[in-house]
Enzyme design. Structure first.
Site, PDB file in Angstrom:
ATOM      1  N   ARG A  79     105.385 -34.714 -22.083  1.00  0.00           N
ATOM      2  CA  ARG A  79     104.613 -33.476 -22.187  1.00  0.00           C
ATOM      3  C   ARG A  79     105.002 -32.473 -21.101  1.00  0.00           C
ATOM      4  O   ARG A  79     104.718 -31.277 -21.223  1.00  0.00           O
ATOM      5  CB  ARG A  79     103.115 -33.787 -22.172  1.00  0.00           C
ATOM      6  CG  ARG A  79     102.179 -32.622 -22.434  1.00  0.00           C
ATOM      7  CD  ARG A  79     102.457 -31.873 -23.747  1.00  0.00           C
ATOM      8  NE  ARG A  79     102.270 -32.666 -24.949  1.00  0.00           N
ATOM      9  CZ  ARG A  79     101.123 -32.880 -25.587  1.00  0.00           C
ATOM     10  NH1 ARG A  79     100.016 -32.348 -25.103  1.00  0.00           N
ATOM     11  NH2 ARG A  79     101.076 -33.609 -26.691  1.00  0.00           N
ATOM     12  N   ASP A 118      98.068 -41.665 -30.357  1.00  0.00           N
ATOM     13  CA  ASP A 118      97.862 -42.658 -29.304  1.00  0.00           C
ATOM     14  C   ASP A 118      97.638 -44.071 -29.830  1.00  0.00           C
ATOM     15  O   ASP A 118      97.898 -45.043 -29.123  1.00  0.00           O
ATOM     16  CB  ASP A 118      96.667 -42.251 -28.432  1.00  0.00           C
ATOM     17  CG  ASP A 118      96.994 -41.043 -27.580  1.00  0.00           C
ATOM     18  OD1 ASP A 118      98.131 -40.975 -27.092  1.00  0.00           O
ATOM     19  OD2 ASP A 118      96.127 -40.173 -27.426  1.00  0.00           O
ATOM     20  N   MET A 167      88.949 -45.456 -29.298  1.00  0.00           N
ATOM     21  CA  MET A 167      89.994 -44.577 -28.772  1.00  0.00           C
ATOM     22  C   MET A 167      91.257 -44.685 -29.618  1.00  0.00           C
ATOM     23  O   MET A 167      91.632 -45.763 -30.071  1.00  0.00           O
ATOM     24  CB  MET A 167      90.289 -44.929 -27.310  1.00  0.00           C
ATOM     25  CG  MET A 167      89.089 -44.688 -26.417  1.00  0.00           C
ATOM     26  SD  MET A 167      88.528 -42.963 -26.529  1.00  0.00           S
ATOM     27  CE  MET A 167      86.918 -43.072 -25.816  1.00  0.00           C
ATOM     28  N   GLY A 168      91.907 -43.526 -29.796  1.00  0.00           N
ATOM     29  CA  GLY A 168      93.100 -43.503 -30.643  1.00  0.00           C
ATOM     30  C   GLY A 168      92.779 -43.065 -32.063  1.00  0.00           C
ATOM     31  O   GLY A 168      93.663 -43.061 -32.926  1.00  0.00           O
ATOM     32  N   PHE A 169      91.524 -42.681 -32.299  1.00  0.00           N
ATOM     33  CA  PHE A 169      91.126 -42.202 -33.635  1.00  0.00           C
ATOM     34  C   PHE A 169      90.459 -40.844 -33.526  1.00  0.00           C
ATOM     35  O   PHE A 169      89.757 -40.550 -32.558  1.00  0.00           O
ATOM     36  CB  PHE A 169      90.169 -43.199 -34.304  1.00  0.00           C
ATOM     37  CG  PHE A 169      90.893 -44.401 -34.809  1.00  0.00           C
ATOM     38  CD1 PHE A 169      91.381 -44.443 -36.103  1.00  0.00           C
ATOM     39  CD2 PHE A 169      91.141 -45.468 -33.959  1.00  0.00           C
ATOM     40  CE1 PHE A 169      92.099 -45.537 -36.555  1.00  0.00           C
ATOM     41  CE2 PHE A 169      91.859 -46.567 -34.398  1.00  0.00           C
ATOM     42  CZ  PHE A 169      92.338 -46.608 -35.698  1.00  0.00           C
ATOM     43  N   LYS A 213      82.810 -44.948 -29.292  1.00  0.00           N
ATOM     44  CA  LYS A 213      84.005 -44.289 -29.813  1.00  0.00           C
ATOM     45  C   LYS A 213      85.169 -45.272 -29.794  1.00  0.00           C
ATOM     46  O   LYS A 213      85.307 -46.056 -28.847  1.00  0.00           O
ATOM     47  CB  LYS A 213      84.352 -43.079 -28.962  1.00  0.00           C
ATOM     48  CG  LYS A 213      83.643 -41.834 -29.434  1.00  0.00           C
ATOM     49  CD  LYS A 213      84.268 -40.592 -28.870  1.00  0.00           C
ATOM     50  CE  LYS A 213      83.712 -39.377 -29.607  1.00  0.00           C
ATOM     51  NZ  LYS A 213      84.172 -38.140 -28.992  1.00  0.00           N
ATOM     52  N   HIS A 233      91.697 -37.676 -23.992  1.00  0.00           N
ATOM     53  CA  HIS A 233      93.001 -37.012 -24.183  1.00  0.00           C
ATOM     54  C   HIS A 233      94.070 -38.098 -24.060  1.00  0.00           C
ATOM     55  O   HIS A 233      94.054 -39.074 -24.798  1.00  0.00           O
ATOM     56  CB  HIS A 233      93.096 -35.883 -23.149  1.00  0.00           C
ATOM     57  CG  HIS A 233      94.183 -34.887 -23.354  1.00  0.00           C
ATOM     58  ND1 HIS A 233      95.009 -34.844 -24.450  1.00  0.00           N
ATOM     59  CD2 HIS A 233      94.601 -33.838 -22.563  1.00  0.00           C
ATOM     60  CE1 HIS A 233      95.862 -33.840 -24.336  1.00  0.00           C
ATOM     61  NE2 HIS A 233      95.642 -33.214 -23.194  1.00  0.00           N
ATOM     62  N   HIS A 268      90.566 -36.433 -34.214  1.00  0.00           N
ATOM     63  CA  HIS A 268      91.296 -35.346 -33.571  1.00  0.00           C
ATOM     64  C   HIS A 268      90.507 -34.055 -33.691  1.00  0.00           C
ATOM     65  O   HIS A 268      89.809 -33.845 -34.676  1.00  0.00           O
ATOM     66  CB  HIS A 268      92.681 -35.158 -34.209  1.00  0.00           C
ATOM     67  CG  HIS A 268      93.607 -34.402 -33.341  1.00  0.00           C
ATOM     68  ND1 HIS A 268      93.732 -33.037 -33.398  1.00  0.00           N
ATOM     69  CD2 HIS A 268      94.416 -34.825 -32.348  1.00  0.00           C
ATOM     70  CE1 HIS A 268      94.594 -32.651 -32.480  1.00  0.00           C
ATOM     71  NE2 HIS A 268      95.027 -33.701 -31.826  1.00  0.00           N
TER      72      HIS A 268
HETATM   73  N1  COA Z   1      85.440 -43.196 -32.822  1.00  0.00           N
HETATM   74  C1  COA Z   1      84.209 -43.136 -33.359  1.00  0.00           C
HETATM   75  N2  COA Z   1      83.603 -42.019 -33.746  1.00  0.00           N
HETATM   76  C2  COA Z   1      84.297 -40.878 -33.574  1.00  0.00           C
HETATM   77  C3  COA Z   1      85.587 -40.852 -33.024  1.00  0.00           C
HETATM   78  C4  COA Z   1      86.147 -42.072 -32.647  1.00  0.00           C
HETATM   79  N3  COA Z   1      87.382 -42.118 -32.128  1.00  0.00           N
HETATM   80  N4  COA Z   1      86.038 -39.584 -32.988  1.00  0.00           N
HETATM   81  C5  COA Z   1      85.051 -38.833 -33.470  1.00  0.00           C
HETATM   82  N5  COA Z   1      84.004 -39.612 -33.826  1.00  0.00           N
HETATM   83  C6  COA Z   1      82.743 -39.164 -34.391  1.00  0.00           C
HETATM   84  C7  COA Z   1      81.832 -38.723 -33.250  1.00  0.00           C
HETATM   85  O1  COA Z   1      81.064 -39.780 -32.769  1.00  0.00           O
HETATM   86  C8  COA Z   1      81.016 -37.657 -33.919  1.00  0.00           C
HETATM   87  O2  COA Z   1      80.054 -38.288 -34.726  1.00  0.00           O
HETATM   88  P1  COA Z   1      78.589 -37.656 -34.867  1.00  0.00           P
HETATM   89  O3  COA Z   1      78.804 -36.309 -35.489  1.00  0.00           O
HETATM   90  O4  COA Z   1      77.889 -38.636 -35.744  1.00  0.00           O
HETATM   91  O5  COA Z   1      78.045 -37.583 -33.474  1.00  0.00           O
HETATM   92  C9  COA Z   1      82.014 -36.983 -34.853  1.00  0.00           C
HETATM   93  O6  COA Z   1      82.993 -37.982 -35.160  1.00  0.00           O
HETATM   94  C10 COA Z   1      82.686 -35.768 -34.212  1.00  0.00           C
HETATM   95  O7  COA Z   1      83.287 -36.196 -32.967  1.00  0.00           O
HETATM   96  P2  COA Z   1      83.463 -35.294 -31.682  1.00  0.00           P
HETATM   97  O8  COA Z   1      83.741 -36.159 -30.515  1.00  0.00           O
HETATM   98  O9  COA Z   1      82.313 -34.342 -31.576  1.00  0.00           O
HETATM   99  O10 COA Z   1      84.723 -34.454 -32.102  1.00  0.00           O
HETATM  100  P3  COA Z   1      85.640 -33.620 -31.133  1.00  0.00           P
HETATM  101  O11 COA Z   1      86.410 -32.694 -31.971  1.00  0.00           O
HETATM  102  O12 COA Z   1      84.854 -33.065 -30.002  1.00  0.00           O
HETATM  103  O13 COA Z   1      86.550 -34.749 -30.492  1.00  0.00           O
HETATM  104  C11 COA Z   1      88.226 -36.267 -30.055  1.00  0.00           C
HETATM  105  C12 COA Z   1      87.863 -35.000 -30.831  1.00  0.00           C
HETATM  106  C13 COA Z   1      89.713 -36.489 -30.181  1.00  0.00           C
HETATM  107  C14 COA Z   1      87.885 -36.081 -28.582  1.00  0.00           C
HETATM  108  C15 COA Z   1      87.447 -37.461 -30.641  1.00  0.00           C
HETATM  109  O14 COA Z   1      87.849 -37.689 -31.967  1.00  0.00           O
HETATM  110  C16 COA Z   1      87.597 -38.688 -29.797  1.00  0.00           C
HETATM  111  O15 COA Z   1      86.875 -38.853 -28.812  1.00  0.00           O
HETATM  112  N6  COA Z   1      88.570 -39.584 -30.143  1.00  0.00           N
HETATM  113  C17 COA Z   1      88.826 -40.716 -29.320  1.00  0.00           C
HETATM  114  C18 COA Z   1      89.699 -40.329 -28.143  1.00  0.00           C
HETATM  115  C19 COA Z   1      91.123 -40.083 -28.546  1.00  0.00           C
HETATM  116  O16 COA Z   1      91.700 -40.819 -29.326  1.00  0.00           O
HETATM  117  N7  COA Z   1      91.694 -39.042 -27.950  1.00  0.00           N
HETATM  118  C20 COA Z   1      93.078 -38.678 -28.191  1.00  0.00           C
HETATM  119  C21 COA Z   1      93.111 -37.444 -29.034  1.00  0.00           C
HETATM  120  S1  COA Z   1      94.795 -37.062 -29.510  1.00  0.00           S
END
Ligand code: COA
Length: 373
Positions: free
Chosen positions: A335, A310, A255-257, A253, A220, A259
């Protein structure tokens, strides 16, 4: 209804109603009470946005002036809060410091009834930047800073306290725009946590403390810190490309990518990316922005992933001279407006938020006293 693995993490579940924002809605995009995020980030200051979220409409000039004056008059920290902050070590995470400050203030200036909610919301908006800056300086140098500043806005005030000098107009505006982008985002994890807390009829401080604790995690709000750590590992764009490819090959993963709700772009990212570009040019920095852009290209090419707010907030904040560990606390400052507005909305039509779970543990079995086990 049971939750299938497809809806793990409540993905796609409508968990309530809100009049505060739309996130990725067809034909609307991201709006706060009907206003597009692009218009707000371009034309409004954060305090106008906070007022909009808390009170329902954009303020008139007299209302905004009074709001700014009220916030400015509430930036001072009570002596007991200063004493608490002075006890927290330099090694503490600044998010833990803010969480503690919120909780401590709840003991010192409790919310007496729901009628008190706007006072508490405004006090928290006013005091968080001061509390963080006070601890930041005291923990590092033992210096007890004056938490007053002549700056009328939260953005200017925080930069002033952090750097000890008047910020440039451009820096003030960049931070202010980021606050608008961070102010509200529907039923994200921390807002939902705050609403769950509010739904038990708990107080505003407890709800905001829940929000801070939830925002802290790298999935988050903590993503902006981790994005910066990643970007700073690389010396140039080619190095970044190699590093990100290696990380992806290890299934890490970035971070910052990505949603949960947006599918192909985060509208907030376009705005903050432009600020990051402007600030990098003003700073004469040739690498940081170029490295960030290359990481973006690699993630799009390899994984069809797009930057969320982010990612470019990280480099923008770096150009403002903000230490990485303070990035997520800045998200809290902004926020707080959204969290408080959601608490107020939850209370206006409250029902305890209490879902159920599918049981997957052992079937019913007889209890045996300890001597027979
Ligand atoms: N980097 C690499 N792969 C990513 C990714 C990332 N930032 N975000 C998603 N993926 C991939 C996952 O590995 C997964 O792949 P798979 O299906 O082969 O296992 C797929 O995309 C789905 O990801 P998932 O984590 O299940 O989606 P979610 O809806 O639960 O998660 C987030 C959404 C935001 C938590 C997720 O994109 C993430 O962890 N991002 C990085 C943290 C971040 O930037 N958070 C701020 C959000 S505003």
């Amino acid at each position: 209804m049971s939750i299938s693995t497809n809806t793990a993490g409540l993905a796609g579940i409508v968990a309530g109603q809100t009049a505060l924002s739309t996130v990725g809605k067809e034909g609307a995009g991201l709006t706060y009470r009907g206003y597009s995020i692009e218009d707000l980030a371009e034309h409004a200051i954060f305090e106008e946005v906070a007022w909009l979220l808390l009170y329902g409409e954009l303020p008139k000039q007299l209302e905004l002036d009074a709001f700014l004056a009220r916030l400015q008059s509430q930036r001072d920290l009570p002596a007991q809060l200063k004493a608490v902050l002075a006890q927290l070590p330099e090694s503490a995470h600044p998010m833990d410091v803010l969480r503690t400050a919120c909780s401590a203030l709840g003991c010192l200036e409790p919310e007496h009834s729901a009628a008190d909610q706007f006072r508490v919301a405004e006090r928290l908006l006013a005091i968080f930047p001061s509390a963080l800056a006070y601890w930041h300086h005291f923990a590092r140098s033992g210096n007890r800073i004056d938490t007053e500043s002549p700056e009328p806005t939260m953005a200017g005030h925080f930069l002033h306290l952090l750097h000890g000098v008047q910020p440039s107009a451009e820096h003030r505006r960049a931070l202010d725009a980021s606050f608008t982008l961070y102010a509200e985002h529907e039923f994200n994890a921390s807002t939902f946590a705050a609403r769950v807390t509010a739904s038990t009829l708990s107080d505003m401080y407890s709800a905001i403390t829940s929000g801070i604790g939830t925002l802290r995690g790298p999935l988050h709000g903590g993503a902006n810190e981790q994005a910066m750590e990643l970007i700073e590992r690389f010396t140039d764009p080619d190095h970044a490309e190699q590093g990100v490819l290696t990380a992806l090959s290890r299934k890490e993963k970035i971070m910052g990518f990505g949603h949960r709700v947006y599918r192909d772009r985060d509208p907030r990212s376009d705005v903050i990316k432009e600020w990051s570009r402007r600030l990098s040019q003003a700073a004469g920095d040739a690498q940081l922005f170029a490295i960030s852009e290359r990481i973006e290209q690699v993630l799009r090419r390899e994984k069809k992933l797009f930057p969320n707010l982010d990612f470019y907030a990280a480099s923008a904040y770096r150009f403002l001279g903000i230490p990485t560990l303070l990035f997520t606390p800045l998200f809290v400052f902004a926020r707080t407006a959204g969290w408080a507005a959601h608490v107020i909305e939850q209370r206006a039509d409250n029902r305890l938020i209490r879902p159920t779970a599918d049981y997957i543990g052992p079937s019913t079995r007889p209890f045996r006293p300890i001597v027979q086990r």
